[in-house]
Design a protein around this motif. Structure first.
Motif: not given
Ligand code: GLU
Length: 391
Positions: A67-75
């Motif tokens: 996923t994106a390194v900083a976290g999923t957009a949803a989370l």
């Protein structure tokens, strides 16, 4: 022969004593010993069913890739919702980072900002990993000792006296591990008045135990009490303690954009993204129903009351009533001459089938920490064993 010398940074730190005692308890159990582990802060409640379903759906739906390194957009959106709804901190998802547990966020924030010569102020008793991470980063730990009589909270005067041009961070943990210390808004405002005069000082507000407060009133947190300081406060939260999801390893932090970006830069070379399945589960935890949290808190409150009453009934032991979290700091000073130090006392209790963590692991002395996040029968039996061990 291989040179097995580790780095100077690693040699400055000790292994986590909460994790070490818990590993020891697991080993002894595997060897057939009957050990009740009150060493680790981990709710015994089952992870909520809707969270488990979300994890399964993520697996079935093929969410098994980076996923994106900083976290999923949803989370990140669910975390921003959590910060606003539960803590009153309004931030856009871009100012949120998802980490492998709150521990990784603290590690990244400190590693990304500290240089040798910097000081970090840590109220003690402290959570085991705070000083070790500071030392690993090459900075200096400045102990701000607190006492049970003062609610294990630092005062504004104590903070003012400790700040020097070298001070880079103040680490605040409310409700706190291992003491349960909980700062009311007016005390945070007083600390904020001091911090306002020292613009170089950043604040880590570790709010992971925010849902577990037993007193009246809402949770107070520095960046809400002092909004003008919000641009130098990193607030750490997560699902481990609140939603019984310790194994998922998901923490969420909100802070100024530059610091979130700095943490993400480090994370991009370290773990990369947190586990994709765990992120889907945490999204369900933070965006889904929260109604069970009140009932869980009341169960913890009942346990707290019975544990503290039972400890205070054992000759030589005493413990104040913690205001929050699920730990109780036990003072064993009157029995210490039988053991030498508190590590020996903890090992003696382990011999009697109860794993606790020595107070010295938290910068305390002559006592131990009990986690009361265990079921009632286990707590009752553990307290019987402690009474027998000291009888
Ligand atoms: N924070 C929990 C504790 O203090 C988990 C173990 C750890 O990471 O230290 O028990």
């Amino acid at each position: 022969m291989t040179d097995q010398t580790t780095s100077a940074a690693l040699r400055r730190i000790a292994p986590s004593r909460t994790n070490a005692m818990t590993d020891r308890a697991i080993e002894l159990r595997a060897a057939g010993r009957d050990i009740i582990s009150l060493s680790v802060g981990e709710p015994d409640f089952a992870t909520p069913a809707h969270v488990i379903e979300a994890a399964k759906a993520a697996l079935d739906g093929g969410q098994t890739r980076y996923t994106a390194v900083a976290g999923t957009a949803a989370l990140r959106e669910a975390a921003a919702l959590h910060f606003a709804r539960d803590l009153g901190i309004v931030v856009p998802p871009a100012q949120v980072i998802v980490t492998a547990g709150g521990k990784q966020a603290i590690f990244e924030a400190l590693l990304a900002t500290l240089d040798p010569g910097d000081d970090v102020l840590i109220p003690s008793p402290w959570w085991v990993s705070y000083p070790e991470i500071v030392r690993f980063a090459g900075a200096t730990v400045v102990d701000l000792p607190t006492k049970a009589a003062g609610g294990f909270r630092i005062t504004a005067a104590q903070l003012e006296a400790a700040i020097t041009p070298a001070t880079r961070w103040l680490l605040l943990n409310s409700p706190g591990n291992p003491t349960g210390a909980t700062y009311p808004a007016e005390e945070l405002a007083a600390l904020g008045a001091v911090l306002r005069r020292h613009p170089r000082v950043l604040v880590l507000s570790d709010d992971i135990y925010a849902p577990l407060r037993y007193g009246a009133g809402a949770h107070a947190t520095l960046s809400v009490v002092c909004p003008d300081l919000a641009d130098r406060v990193l607030t750490v939260s997560g699902v481990s303690k609140s939603h019984a999801m310790t194994g998922f390893r998901i923490g969420v932090s909100a802070g100024p954009a530059w610091l979130i970006a700095a943490m993400g830069k480090l994370q991009s070379h370290n773990s990369g993204n947190p586990c994709s399945i765990a992120q889907a589960a945490a999204t369900a935890a933070l965006a889904g129903p929260q109604d069970f949290l009140g009932e869980w808190r009341e169960r913890f409150r009942t346990r707290r009351d019975r544990v503290v009453a039972a400890i205070n009934a054992i000759p030589g032991l005493s413990a104040p009533l913690p205001d929050g979290a699920f730990y109780c700091m036990v003072d064993a000073a009157p029995v210490m001459d039988r053991f030498g130090d508190d590590e020996a006392l903890a090992l003696h209790l382990l011999e009697h089938g109860v794993a606790v963590v020595a107070a010295s692991a938290f910068g305390g002395a002559a006592g131990f920490r009990i986690s009361f996040a265990a079921d009632d029968a286990a707590l009752d039996e553990a307290l019987r064993r402690i009474a027998t061990a000291l009888g």
